[in-house]
Design an enzyme around this catalytic site. Structure first.
Site, PDB file in Angstrom:
ATOM      1  N   LYS A   1       1.233  -1.503   0.143  1.00 51.05           N
ATOM      2  CA  LYS A   1      -0.163   0.325   0.008  1.00 51.05           C
ATOM      3  C   LYS A   1       0.716   1.043   0.573  1.00 51.05           C
ATOM      4  O   LYS A   1       1.767   0.851   0.594  1.00 51.05           O
ATOM      5  CB  LYS A   1      -0.746  -0.010   1.164  1.00 51.05           C
TER       6      LYS A   1
ATOM      7  N   ARG B   1     -10.885   9.842   1.414  1.00 51.89           N
ATOM      8  CA  ARG B   1     -11.044   9.698   2.033  1.00 51.89           C
ATOM      9  C   ARG B   1     -12.290  10.761   2.639  1.00 51.89           C
ATOM     10  O   ARG B   1     -12.883  11.062   3.820  1.00 51.89           O
ATOM     11  CB  ARG B   1      -9.752  11.286   2.363  1.00 51.89           C
TER      12      ARG B   1
ATOM     13  N   LYS C   1       1.035  10.505   5.767  1.00 51.54           N
ATOM     14  CA  LYS C   1       1.236   9.036   6.026  1.00 51.54           C
ATOM     15  C   LYS C   1       2.538   7.800   5.970  1.00 51.54           C
ATOM     16  O   LYS C   1       2.438   7.101   5.662  1.00 51.54           O
ATOM     17  CB  LYS C   1      -0.114   7.682   5.538  1.00 51.54           C
TER      18      LYS C   1
ATOM     19  N   GLU D   1       7.971  -6.673   2.024  1.00 50.85           N
ATOM     20  CA  GLU D   1       6.608  -6.246   2.690  1.00 50.85           C
ATOM     21  C   GLU D   1       5.124  -7.686   2.576  1.00 50.85           C
ATOM     22  O   GLU D   1       4.600  -8.642   3.499  1.00 50.85           O
ATOM     23  CB  GLU D   1       5.620  -5.193   2.298  1.00 50.85           C
TER      24      GLU D   1
ATOM     25  N   LYS E   1      -1.905  -1.710  -3.180  1.00 48.94           N
ATOM     26  CA  LYS E   1      -3.044  -0.783  -3.491  1.00 48.94           C
ATOM     27  C   LYS E   1      -2.373   0.916  -3.871  1.00 48.94           C
ATOM     28  O   LYS E   1      -1.602   1.148  -2.667  1.00 48.94           O
ATOM     29  CB  LYS E   1      -3.619  -0.050  -2.223  1.00 48.94           C
TER      30      LYS E   1
ATOM     31  N   SER F   1     -10.507   5.323  -5.318  1.00 47.62           N
ATOM     32  CA  SER F   1     -11.171   6.679  -5.889  1.00 47.62           C
ATOM     33  C   SER F   1     -10.476   7.228  -6.831  1.00 47.62           C
ATOM     34  O   SER F   1     -11.335   8.421  -7.294  1.00 47.62           O
ATOM     35  CB  SER F   1     -11.151   6.950  -4.247  1.00 47.62           C
TER      36      SER F   1
END
Length: 339
Positions: free
Chosen positions: A209, A219, A232, A248, A263, A289
């Site tokens: 991600k 959001r 982030k 990961e 993502k 989105s």
């Protein structure tokens, strides 16, 4: 005519009689040699839920997407199942009064997501339900974990995420999908699920991600955008890095993840293909989105053919090796496929 400029059939001899356009001439032959096929069974439909009854709230930044109250989420599940969509993913727009520094509402067995999971599972037991595990819809600061000053606390966050995953499983979630990017959360969640008798519950890790600019409309939809303090970047991945995704995924698989997620999706098709080629596990992608909104807004402006761009963008995920795609186009695409 100058002989040097003329073109005769015998001038094609260098092709050895091979004409690559030949199989493209008719629809039936194109279908026969298609390398990838998109079906409703490839799609997971993410929806946003809100409190209320018969409540629809359009998401301004995502044309055609609405927040739905629990009763309408059940109707959406019926529609999805009727079109052959195998699973839905739920994301809440939590009442501001229930958003706190520690995101405690995430662990409430009676929270909005848990009630929606139970309602859909009771009404449409055949459809799979994917529950997001992260704190950003529940925190007052918009981050995926708890904070101390400017720092996101990893281990303290994982303890809360474990409790969140358990209440979701108890409410009917078939797939627990941690999207928070904390270290060690997959192992902790897997162990807790097994200890509580949820050995059959699938863990879909958002293993790759990225800290992306394409999350903005999401959001807005869950109500965390205006609350977000800072970035982030300390836990989501750097868009410049590919090898981080390998590390990961290796870690999350070692901790017990069943499936992995990339993502965003469209901007990271190279990551999807790399992970599919390297690991013998299902790879999913999230057409996020912002990626949806670009197509939807362009179509509204008459710049793109919405249906053609939708179909082409989703086929790209199949070509990149994805087993499934989270997309806000899911219901529209399934209806198009089904005719």
């Amino acid at each position: 005519m100058d002989g040097s400029m003329s073109f005769e059939k015998h001038d094609m001899d260098f092709l050895g009689g091979r004409r690559l356009r030949r199989p493209r001439m008719a629809g039936w032959s194109r279908n026969l040699v298609a390398e990838n096929v998109l079906t409703p069974a490839d799609l997971i439909w993410p929806i946003f839920v809100v409190e209320g009854q018969n409540e629809r709230q359009p998401v301004a930044t995502m044309p055609g997407v609405e927040r739905l109250s629990v009763d309408l989420a059940v109707e959406a599940a019926r529609a999805a199942h009727a079109e052959g969509i195998p699973a839905m993913a739920l994301f809440p727009n939590t009442d501001p009064s229930k958003r706190t520094e520690d995101g405690a509402e995430a662990t409430n067995r009676d929270n909005l997501v848990c009630r929606t999971l139970s309602a859909i599972k009771d009404a449409v037991p055949e459809i799979g339900l994917v529950a997001d595990v992260a704190l950003d819809p529940y925190t007052s600061h918009g981050h995926d974990g708890v904070m101390a000053g400017e720092e996101i606390l990893n281990d303290e966050t994982v303890s809360i995420l474990v409790k969140q995953a358990l209440v979701q499983a108890q409410s009917g979630a078939d797939v627990i999908a941690p999207s928070d990017m904390m270290d060690g959360r997959i192992g902790a969640i897997r162990a807790a699920l097994d200890d509580e008798g949820f050995e059959k519950t699938i863990v879909l890790s958002y293993a790759a991600k990225y800290a992306s600019a394409f999350y903005g409309p999401f959001r807005d939809a869950v109500g965390s955008g205006a609350r977000l303090k800072g970035t982030k970047l300390s836990y989501q991945m750097d868009p410049a890095n590919a090898e981080d995704a390998i590390r990961e995924v290796e870690q999350d698989l070692a901790e017990g993840a069943d499936w992995i997620m990339v993502k965003p999706g469209m901007a990271y098709l190279d990551i999807c293909r790399m992970l599919k080629d390297r690991f013998d596990v299902p790879v999913f992608a999230y057409q996020v989105s912002g990626e949806y909104a670009m197509i939807a807004h362009a179509a509204q402006a008459g710049i793109l053919d919405r249906e053609a761009a939708m179909a082409e963008s989703l086929m790209a995920f199949k070509r990149a090796g994805c087993s499934g795609i989270l997309t806000y186009f899911a219901l529209d695409m399934a209806r198009r496929i089904n005719g």
